[in-house]
Design a protein around this motif. Structure first.
Motif, PDB file in Angstrom:
ATOM      1  N   ASN A 154     -30.771  -6.409  35.025  1.00 54.48           N
ATOM      2  CA  ASN A 154     -30.498  -5.071  35.528  1.00 54.48           C
ATOM      3  C   ASN A 154     -31.695  -4.496  36.262  1.00 54.48           C
ATOM      4  OD1 ASN A 154     -27.890  -3.315  34.707  1.00 54.48           O
ATOM      5  ND2 ASN A 154     -28.141  -5.016  33.268  1.00 54.48           N
ATOM      6  N   ILE A 155     -32.895  -4.739  35.752  1.00 57.42           N
ATOM      7  CA  ILE A 155     -34.095  -4.203  36.396  1.00 57.42           C
ATOM      8  C   ILE A 155     -34.312  -4.810  37.766  1.00 57.42           C
ATOM      9  CG2 ILE A 155     -36.629  -4.159  36.266  1.00 57.42           C
ATOM     10  CD1 ILE A 155     -36.381  -3.844  33.264  1.00 57.42           C
ATOM     11  N   PHE A 156     -34.158  -6.119  37.886  1.00 56.59           N
ATOM     12  CA  PHE A 156     -34.510  -6.825  39.125  1.00 56.59           C
ATOM     13  C   PHE A 156     -33.316  -7.081  40.039  1.00 56.59           C
ATOM     14  CE2 PHE A 156     -38.047  -7.813  36.327  1.00 56.59           C
ATOM     15  CZ  PHE A 156     -39.144  -7.690  37.183  1.00 56.59           C
ATOM     16  N   LEU A 157     -32.161  -6.503  39.728  1.00 59.47           N
ATOM     17  CA  LEU A 157     -30.967  -6.757  40.533  1.00 59.47           C
ATOM     18  C   LEU A 157     -31.219  -6.398  41.999  1.00 59.47           C
ATOM     19  CD1 LEU A 157     -28.029  -7.712  40.127  1.00 59.47           C
ATOM     20  CD2 LEU A 157     -27.365  -5.309  40.020  1.00 59.47           C
ATOM     21  N   THR A 158     -30.965  -7.338  42.892  1.00 52.17           N
ATOM     22  CA  THR A 158     -31.193  -7.277  44.355  1.00 52.17           C
ATOM     23  C   THR A 158     -32.685  -7.288  44.713  1.00 52.17           C
ATOM     24  OG1 THR A 158     -31.300  -4.852  44.684  1.00 52.17           O
ATOM     25  CG2 THR A 158     -29.113  -5.845  44.597  1.00 52.17           C
ATOM     26  N   ARG A 159     -33.562  -7.385  43.699  1.00 51.85           N
ATOM     27  CA  ARG A 159     -35.009  -7.451  43.956  1.00 51.85           C
ATOM     28  C   ARG A 159     -35.625  -8.626  43.198  1.00 51.85           C
ATOM     29  NH1 ARG A 159     -36.982  -1.108  43.426  1.00 51.85           N
ATOM     30  NH2 ARG A 159     -35.397  -0.207  44.754  1.00 51.85           N
ATOM     31  N   GLU A 160     -34.873  -9.696  43.052  1.00 49.82           N
ATOM     32  CA  GLU A 160     -35.296 -10.820  42.238  1.00 49.82           C
ATOM     33  C   GLU A 160     -36.518 -11.524  42.821  1.00 49.82           C
ATOM     34  OE1 GLU A 160     -32.246 -10.304  43.292  1.00 49.82           O
ATOM     35  OE2 GLU A 160     -30.904 -10.195  41.556  1.00 49.82           O
ATOM     36  N   TYR A 161     -37.419 -11.978  41.934  1.00 51.61           N
ATOM     37  CA  TYR A 161     -38.533 -12.826  42.325  1.00 51.61           C
ATOM     38  C   TYR A 161     -38.016 -14.259  42.437  1.00 51.61           C
ATOM     39  CZ  TYR A 161     -41.516  -8.929  40.800  1.00 51.61           C
ATOM     40  OH  TYR A 161     -42.106  -7.709  40.632  1.00 51.61           O
ATOM     41  N   THR A 162     -38.522 -14.968  43.435  1.00 47.38           N
ATOM     42  CA  THR A 162     -38.060 -16.346  43.639  1.00 47.38           C
ATOM     43  C   THR A 162     -39.246 -17.302  43.737  1.00 47.38           C
ATOM     44  OG1 THR A 162     -37.952 -15.987  46.038  1.00 47.38           O
ATOM     45  CG2 THR A 162     -35.923 -15.665  44.789  1.00 47.38           C
ATOM     46  N   LYS A 163     -38.945 -18.566  43.478  1.00 47.08           N
ATOM     47  CA  LYS A 163     -39.934 -19.641  43.604  1.00 47.08           C
ATOM     48  C   LYS A 163     -39.562 -20.486  44.829  1.00 47.08           C
ATOM     49  CE  LYS A 163     -39.053 -21.085  39.377  1.00 47.08           C
ATOM     50  NZ  LYS A 163     -39.127 -21.801  38.069  1.00 47.08           N
ATOM     51  N   ALA A 164     -40.073 -21.663  44.867  1.00 47.20           N
ATOM     52  CA  ALA A 164     -39.780 -22.564  45.987  1.00 47.20           C
ATOM     53  C   ALA A 164     -38.291 -22.842  46.084  1.00 47.20           C
ATOM     54  CB  ALA A 164     -40.550 -23.873  45.805  1.00 47.20           C
ATOM     55  N   PHE A 165     -37.824 -22.974  47.314  1.00 47.61           N
ATOM     56  CA  PHE A 165     -36.415 -23.278  47.617  1.00 47.61           C
ATOM     57  C   PHE A 165     -35.463 -22.176  47.140  1.00 47.61           C
ATOM     58  CE2 PHE A 165     -38.585 -27.358  46.809  1.00 47.61           C
ATOM     59  CZ  PHE A 165     -38.605 -27.857  48.118  1.00 47.61           C
ATOM     60  N   GLY A 166     -36.001 -20.946  46.981  1.00 47.19           N
ATOM     61  CA  GLY A 166     -35.155 -19.808  46.651  1.00 47.19           C
ATOM     62  C   GLY A 166     -34.695 -19.739  45.214  1.00 47.19           C
ATOM     63  N   ARG A 167     -35.306 -20.534  44.328  1.00 44.46           N
ATOM     64  CA  ARG A 167     -34.919 -20.504  42.913  1.00 44.46           C
ATOM     65  C   ARG A 167     -35.421 -19.221  42.253  1.00 44.46           C
ATOM     66  NH1 ARG A 167     -37.388 -25.663  40.384  1.00 44.46           N
ATOM     67  NH2 ARG A 167     -39.064 -25.011  41.839  1.00 44.46           N
ATOM     68  N   LYS A 213     -38.787 -16.555  34.410  1.00 41.71           N
ATOM     69  CA  LYS A 213     -39.922 -16.409  33.500  1.00 41.71           C
ATOM     70  C   LYS A 213     -40.834 -15.265  33.939  1.00 41.71           C
ATOM     71  CE  LYS A 213     -43.894 -18.856  31.561  1.00 41.71           C
ATOM     72  NZ  LYS A 213     -44.689 -20.120  31.576  1.00 41.71           N
ATOM     73  N   ARG A 214     -41.128 -15.203  35.222  1.00 36.97           N
ATOM     74  CA  ARG A 214     -42.015 -14.150  35.744  1.00 36.97           C
ATOM     75  C   ARG A 214     -41.403 -12.770  35.554  1.00 36.97           C
ATOM     76  NH1 ARG A 214     -43.363 -13.249  42.135  1.00 36.97           N
ATOM     77  NH2 ARG A 214     -44.743 -11.433  41.906  1.00 36.97           N
ATOM     78  N   MET A 215     -40.095 -12.648  35.820  1.00 38.64           N
ATOM     79  CA  MET A 215     -39.440 -11.350  35.700  1.00 38.64           C
ATOM     80  C   MET A 215     -39.364 -10.891  34.245  1.00 38.64           C
ATOM     81  SD  MET A 215     -36.472 -11.414  38.650  1.00 38.64           S
ATOM     82  CE  MET A 215     -35.923 -13.096  38.433  1.00 38.64           C
TER      83      MET A 215
END
Length: 496
Positions: A98-111, A115-117
């Motif tokens: 809910n906190i990161f919805l539409t603002r997600e953190y991503t890693k390589a290849f858009g994953r 864990k970070r969030m």
């Protein structure tokens, strides 16, 4: 220095003006109370500020920037966050989602970098003193936890101005104290707040300045230290005297409700007897069991012991339909979750309970339904246009009146009112109080669950105080005051 300046705001819907030449200014690092009755224009003004509605005329300056065409996206980028009274969370997602919805953190290849969030959410909660599990499902949270999540969600992305609409409605006294402490610390960092509430003690505890609107027009702004609660009330409703005690004693009749050793989820061994025409308040700190008892009587909370008699006949617990057939009705505390049916219009929302009781009828009598709707519309002073309008077209206070009409329309004799004036302005509260007294005088019996002591004193014949699931004391009307109720609600008598 001013963070927000709004000047000459005009707005109309379908040719009907709802805001006329309204100004509003908020300084950096202040709590500004925005006050007015339901329908005064507060929500419309905030929706214009956050880009939900466009203004017809007027100017908006935020953080020195001229916002000619404010949009929702622009408001978010500027640092304006609106924490609504009706919570906007996804129940089937976790806290961190809910906190990161539409603002997600991503890693390589858009994953997605879960864990970070999760780690950042947990670290933020720790800094803010908020006890939430980032991995918890939002649907499993208590209402108070959802309220704190909404506020934390806005703060996480460094909002400069938070609009808090009735933020303490579902919070306990400890949680309110924690929220106000949090607001105080954020003020010191320069964050500003627009605080919308109908609770005068909270306004005078937390606000620095105020602005009052009435009927879509600006009334007055000033320092909160230079005005009294009675004066603010008079500005909001255009008349004074709403703080006077309106309680009227009345004769009572036979026993309507009798609980003996009533025990269940959140309460135990409750003995209570209520007579026809009485108004009995159930109160205590949040989680004390008072609200849970109300829910159990209506069949929506588990009972594992004791008996309940209604008009001398034993009623088996655990069934809402059984309770309704026994002429019991309940106005729930969470209006959005348990009362509003957004896909139904006003007439359909009002008739929902009655239709449940009359499922065997061959047809619906539309003309009679409209006649009864008009009757309750006049009786409850519901401000609306047409019965075919959406329930969402009404303010929260007028929605609540429709739901009260829903239950009166079932001809119920025992009315269970769970925080019936929650989120309702002072003028509408006075109308609800008068209506309760009139219903009691006509022979209806009312159980009122509330934590507002002035509300109890204005309406109730007696007050049942709960602590830790137990009924500690039943106070007569003249024994009710803040100190006495709190003494039993905290079990201070036993400590002393």
């Amino acid at each position: 220095m001013k963070l927000l300046e709004m000047h000459g705001i005009y707005k109309s819907f379908c040719g009907v003006p709802v805001l006329e030449d309204v100004p509003l200014s908020v300084k950096r690092g202040e709590v500004h109370a925005l006050l007015g009755e339901n329908g005064a224009g507060k929500s419309t003004l905030m929706n214009i500020l956050t880009g939900v509605h466009s203004r017809d005329e007027g100017t908006i300056y935020f953080d020195g920037e001229d916002c000619q065409h404010m949009t929702v996206t622009q408001a978010e980028k500027l640092g304006i966050a609106f924490v609504h009274q009706e919570l906007n969370l996804f129940e089937d997602l976790t806290v961190w989602e809910n906190i990161f919805l539409t603002r997600e953190y991503t890693k390589a290849f858009g994953r997605v970098d879960k864990k970070r969030m999760v780690e950042q959410a947990q670290a933020f909660f720790t800094r803010m003193g908020v006890h939430l599990d980032p991995l918890a499902l939002v649907g499993d949270l208590k209402i108070s936890e959802k309220q704190l999540l909404e506020i934390a969600k806005a703060l996480f992305f460094q909002a400069k101005l938070l609009i808090l609409d009735e933020p303490t409605t579902s919070l306990s006294q400890n949680e309110i104290a924690h929220l106000f402490d949090m607001i105080g610390r954020l003020k010191e960092k320069g964050i500003s707040f627009l605080f919308i509430s109908h609770k005068m003690p909270e306004i005078f505890q937390i606000a620095d300045r105020y602005t009052v609107l009435r009927n879509g027009k600006f009334v007055r702004t000033g320092e909160i230290s230079e005005i009294t609660p009675d004066e603010i009330t008079a500005l909001m409703v255009g008349k004074s005297g709403l703080t006077n005690d309106i309680y009227r004693p009345r004769p009572t009749g036979e026993t309507v409700l009798k609980l003996e050793h009533w025990s269940g989820d959140g309460f135990a061994d409750v003995d209570l007897e209520v007579k026809r025409g009485q108004i009995i308040a159930l109160t205590g700190l949040q989680g004390s069991g008072s609200g849970e008892v109300l829910q159990s009587i209506f069949g929506c909370r588990a009972v594992d012991g004791g008996t309940m008699e209604v008009f001398g006949k034993q009623v088996q617990p655990g069934s809402i339909h059984r309770a309704m057939r026994a002429k019991i009705a309940m106005l729930p505390g969470d209006r959005k979750e348990n009362s509003v049916v957004p896909d139904m219009n006003l007439l359909e929302n009002m008739y929902l309970a009655e239709h449940t009781l009359s499922l065997g009828d061959f047809c619906i009598h539309k003309r009679l339904e409209n006649q009864r709707f008009d009757h309750y519309r006049e009786l409850l002073h519901i401000r609306m246009n047409q019965p075919a309008d959406s329930i969402l077209s009404l303010s929260g206070g007028n929605q609540q009146k429709v739901f009260l009409a829903r239950w009166l329309n079932t001809n119920a004799e025992l009315l269970l009112l769970d925080n019936p004036t929650q989120g309702i302005d002072v003028g509408a509260k006075a109308e609800i109080y008068e209506l309760m007294l009139e219903l009691a005088a006509s022979g209806k019996t009312i159980l009122l669950s509330t934590q507002e002591i002035p509300e109890i004193y204005k309406t109730a014949d007696a007050c049942a105080v709960f602590y830790n699931g137990r009924l500690m004391k039943i106070l007569a009307h003249d024994e009710v005051d803040e100190e006495t109720v709190m003494r039993y609600a905290t079990n201070a008598n036993e400590v002393s």
